[in-house]
Design a protein around this motif. Structure first.
Motif, PDB file in Angstrom:
ATOM      1  N   GLY A 189      -3.305  35.743  21.522  1.00 16.91           N
ATOM      2  CA  GLY A 189      -2.077  35.740  22.310  1.00 16.91           C
ATOM      3  C   GLY A 189      -0.879  36.392  21.677  1.00 16.91           C
ATOM      4  N   HIS A 190      -1.042  36.980  20.478  1.00 14.71           N
ATOM      5  CA  HIS A 190       0.086  37.597  19.790  1.00 14.71           C
ATOM      6  C   HIS A 190      -0.222  39.046  19.445  1.00 14.71           C
ATOM      7  CE1 HIS A 190       2.034  33.697  19.275  1.00 14.71           C
ATOM      8  NE2 HIS A 190       0.871  33.219  18.871  1.00 14.71           N
ATOM      9  N   SER A 191       0.772  39.928  19.641  1.00 11.97           N
ATOM     10  CA  SER A 191       0.631  41.318  19.215  1.00 11.97           C
ATOM     11  C   SER A 191       0.699  41.362  17.692  1.00 11.97           C
ATOM     12  CB  SER A 191       1.743  42.179  19.819  1.00 11.97           C
ATOM     13  OG  SER A 191       1.676  42.176  21.227  1.00 11.97           O
ATOM     14  N   VAL A 192      -0.339  41.929  17.049  1.00 14.87           N
ATOM     15  CA  VAL A 192      -0.419  41.906  15.585  1.00 14.87           C
ATOM     16  C   VAL A 192      -0.486  43.297  14.964  1.00 14.87           C
ATOM     17  CG1 VAL A 192      -1.484  39.626  15.505  1.00 14.87           C
ATOM     18  CG2 VAL A 192      -2.950  41.656  15.651  1.00 14.87           C
ATOM     19  N   ALA A 193      -0.863  44.303  15.742  1.00  9.04           N
ATOM     20  CA  ALA A 193      -0.989  45.652  15.198  1.00  9.04           C
ATOM     21  C   ALA A 193      -0.936  46.645  16.341  1.00  9.04           C
ATOM     22  CB  ALA A 193      -2.286  45.814  14.411  1.00  9.04           C
ATOM     23  N   ALA A 194      -0.669  47.910  16.000  1.00  9.31           N
ATOM     24  CA  ALA A 194      -0.559  48.928  17.039  1.00  9.31           C
ATOM     25  C   ALA A 194      -0.922  50.291  16.481  1.00  9.31           C
ATOM     26  CB  ALA A 194       0.857  48.961  17.607  1.00  9.31           C
ATOM     27  N   LEU A 195      -1.174  51.212  17.390  1.00 14.63           N
ATOM     28  CA  LEU A 195      -1.437  52.606  17.061  1.00 14.63           C
ATOM     29  C   LEU A 195      -0.395  53.427  17.812  1.00 14.63           C
ATOM     30  CD1 LEU A 195      -4.291  50.937  17.562  1.00 14.63           C
ATOM     31  CD2 LEU A 195      -5.284  53.093  16.811  1.00 14.63           C
ATOM     32  N   ALA A 196       0.477  54.127  17.074  1.00 18.08           N
ATOM     33  CA  ALA A 196       1.618  54.817  17.670  1.00 18.08           C
ATOM     34  C   ALA A 196       1.583  56.296  17.330  1.00 18.08           C
ATOM     35  CB  ALA A 196       2.925  54.199  17.179  1.00 18.08           C
ATOM     36  N   ARG A 197       2.176  57.112  18.211  1.00 21.04           N
ATOM     37  CA  ARG A 197       2.166  58.550  18.014  1.00 21.04           C
ATOM     38  C   ARG A 197       3.237  58.974  17.015  1.00 21.04           C
ATOM     39  NH1 ARG A 197      -0.138  62.109  21.162  1.00 21.04           N
ATOM     40  NH2 ARG A 197      -0.184  60.636  22.926  1.00 21.04           N
ATOM     41  N   GLU A 198       2.822  59.730  16.014  1.00 23.11           N
ATOM     42  CA  GLU A 198       3.751  60.378  15.094  1.00 23.11           C
ATOM     43  C   GLU A 198       3.056  61.594  14.516  1.00 23.11           C
ATOM     44  OE1 GLU A 198       5.255  59.238  10.788  1.00 23.11           O
ATOM     45  OE2 GLU A 198       6.429  58.180  12.300  1.00 23.11           O
ATOM     46  N   GLN A 199       3.670  62.743  14.632  1.00 20.91           N
ATOM     47  CA  GLN A 199       3.076  63.947  14.098  1.00 20.91           C
ATOM     48  C   GLN A 199       3.044  63.880  12.568  1.00 20.91           C
ATOM     49  OE1 GLN A 199       1.551  66.234  15.944  1.00 20.91           O
ATOM     50  NE2 GLN A 199       2.109  64.988  17.722  1.00 20.91           N
ATOM     51  N   ALA A 200       1.984  64.413  11.984  1.00 17.79           N
ATOM     52  CA  ALA A 200       1.884  64.450  10.533  1.00 17.79           C
ATOM     53  C   ALA A 200       3.102  65.161   9.953  1.00 17.79           C
ATOM     54  CB  ALA A 200       0.601  65.166  10.100  1.00 17.79           C
ATOM     55  N   GLY A 201       3.660  64.587   8.879  1.00 21.13           N
ATOM     56  CA  GLY A 201       4.868  65.144   8.299  1.00 21.13           C
ATOM     57  C   GLY A 201       6.094  64.899   9.148  1.00 21.13           C
ATOM     58  N   GLY A 202       6.053  63.817   9.977  1.00 20.67           N
ATOM     59  CA  GLY A 202       7.169  63.487  10.858  1.00 20.67           C
ATOM     60  C   GLY A 202       8.359  62.939  10.100  1.00 20.67           C
ATOM     61  N   PRO A 203       9.141  62.051  10.727  1.00 24.50           N
ATOM     62  CA  PRO A 203      10.375  61.574  10.087  1.00 24.50           C
ATOM     63  C   PRO A 203      10.160  60.992   8.689  1.00 24.50           C
ATOM     64  CG  PRO A 203      10.310  60.916  12.396  1.00 24.50           C
ATOM     65  CD  PRO A 203       8.966  61.532  12.092  1.00 24.50           C
ATOM     66  N   ALA A 204       9.026  60.335   8.475  1.00 20.84           N
ATOM     67  CA  ALA A 204       8.762  59.753   7.157  1.00 20.84           C
ATOM     68  C   ALA A 204       8.170  60.762   6.186  1.00 20.84           C
ATOM     69  CB  ALA A 204       7.817  58.561   7.300  1.00 20.84           C
ATOM     70  N   GLY A 205       7.813  61.952   6.690  1.00 17.22           N
ATOM     71  CA  GLY A 205       7.242  62.978   5.831  1.00 17.22           C
ATOM     72  C   GLY A 205       5.855  62.656   5.325  1.00 17.22           C
ATOM     73  N   LEU A 206       5.113  61.826   6.059  1.00 15.48           N
ATOM     74  CA  LEU A 206       3.816  61.356   5.599  1.00 15.48           C
ATOM     75  C   LEU A 206       2.691  61.842   6.494  1.00 15.48           C
ATOM     76  CD1 LEU A 206       4.659  57.612   4.824  1.00 15.48           C
ATOM     77  CD2 LEU A 206       4.437  59.484   3.189  1.00 15.48           C
ATOM     78  N   PRO A 207       1.474  61.957   5.951  1.00 12.82           N
ATOM     79  CA  PRO A 207       0.303  62.176   6.792  1.00 12.82           C
ATOM     80  C   PRO A 207      -0.006  60.900   7.575  1.00 12.82           C
ATOM     81  CG  PRO A 207      -0.373  61.776   4.540  1.00 12.82           C
ATOM     82  CD  PRO A 207       1.130  61.870   4.519  1.00 12.82           C
ATOM     83  N   PRO A 208      -0.971  60.928   8.500  1.00  9.22           N
ATOM     84  CA  PRO A 208      -1.326  59.702   9.221  1.00  9.22           C
ATOM     85  C   PRO A 208      -1.599  58.550   8.261  1.00  9.22           C
ATOM     86  CG  PRO A 208      -2.392  61.590  10.233  1.00  9.22           C
ATOM     87  CD  PRO A 208      -1.748  62.098   8.983  1.00  9.22           C
ATOM     88  N   HIS A 209      -1.084  57.361   8.605  1.00  7.51           N
ATOM     89  CA  HIS A 209      -1.209  56.226   7.699  1.00  7.51           C
ATOM     90  C   HIS A 209      -0.961  54.934   8.464  1.00  7.51           C
ATOM     91  CE1 HIS A 209       3.095  56.965   7.939  1.00  7.51           C
ATOM     92  NE2 HIS A 209       3.291  55.711   7.559  1.00  7.51           N
ATOM     93  N   TRP A 210      -1.447  53.831   7.901  1.00  5.14           N
ATOM     94  CA  TRP A 210      -1.147  52.496   8.400  1.00  5.14           C
ATOM     95  C   TRP A 210       0.085  51.973   7.672  1.00  5.14           C
ATOM     96  CZ3 TRP A 210      -3.252  49.947  12.453  1.00  5.14           C
ATOM     97  CH2 TRP A 210      -4.456  50.441  12.960  1.00  5.14           C
TER      98      TRP A 210
END
Length: 263
Positions: A189-210
């Motif tokens: 019954g609780h949201s615990v994790a998600a998969l969200a769109r972010e291009q590699a090297g986006g605002p955080a400058g990181l490759p895909p990651h959890w």
């Protein structure tokens, strides 16, 4: 008390990220940073692969911190582990779907583990251990939100759904839904994790990651405290659909986030 000397419960929850672990260069440095920041105490954990402790809050073990021996030169990073009934079956599914199985499965005191990277390159862990219920989401210091930042969340959801058998699970305990522009996993019954769109090297400058977000009472205060402890803010705090978030970096470069619940 467990065979490794711990007293706090460690919970494996099938099909969702249910454990997080940091591999630091210096375990004492990591403990001195995260302990005061997140209110953690520490208990000894399984040390088969090097020094390792469990972070404990509210009587529950919520994370692991270790330091690899032998001149390990990889960047400091948090890894999210998915629970599973069979690490071997999950590892086979990773290989069959063209992803990378880097290590394992290996047996140790808490069960069997493996390390893998999904087709986009995001690293994750696989953990087969004693199955339990999802932890409370009101527990300060716990990893209450874990989000995959990836260019194609739908392709990622297909991959993880096949590896961890999301279809056909008890809908009373497990659900996958589209929520706030994310593929969201819900446990009990609780949201615990998600998969969200972010291009590699986006605002955080990181490759895909959890990205791991730990619960704090006040995000803005935690950001200030992290800087006092030698960490770095990776931008100002911001409001998300799940709470107020600040992205941070610890003293050795490990990236994580803190989140306070919406009022």
């Amino acid at each position: 008390m467990g065979s490794d000397g711990t007293t706090a419960e460690v919970r494996c929850v099938a099909a969702v990220p249910c454990w997080v672990s940091l591999m630091a260069h210096d375990l004492d440095v990591a403990k001195a940073f995260y302990g005061p920041l997140l209110g953690w105490e520490f208990e000894p954990g399984p040390d088969r692969f090097g020094p390792y402790v469990h972070a404990v809050t509210g009587g529950e073990a919520v994370a692991g911190l270790g330091a690899a021996s032998g001149g390990w030169g990889m960047p400091v990073a948090w890894t999210s582990y998915f629970g599973t009934e069979s690490a071997d079956a999950a590892a086979d599914a990773v290989r069959e779907r063209g992803a990378t199985l880097a290590v394992g499965p290996l047996s140790f005191d808490a069960g069997r583990v493996a390390f893998a990277a999904d087709p986009a390159g995001a690293v994750f862990g696989i953990w087969e251990g004693p199955l339990g219920r999802a932890r409370r989401l009101d527990l300060l210091g716990a990893p209450v939100w874990i989000e995959l930042r990836t260019p194609d969340p739908f392709a990622a959801a297909l991959f993880y759904g096949e590896v961890f058998r999301w279809d056909g699970r008890d809908p009373e305990r497990f659900e996958v839904r589209w929520e706030h522009d994310r593929v969201v996993l819900r446990a009990e019954g609780h949201s615990v994790a998600a998969l969200a769109r972010e291009q590699a090297g986006g605002p955080a400058g990181l490759p895909p990651h959890w990205e791991v977000s730990f619960a704090v009472e006040d995000t803005d205060a935690a950001l200030i405290r992290a800087e006092e402890l030698g960490g770095t803010a990776l931008g100002p705090a911001f409001d998300s659909p799940y709470g107020r978030v600040a992205r941070l970096q610890d003293r050795e470069g490990g990236r994580f986030a803190v989140i306070s619940a919406k009022p």
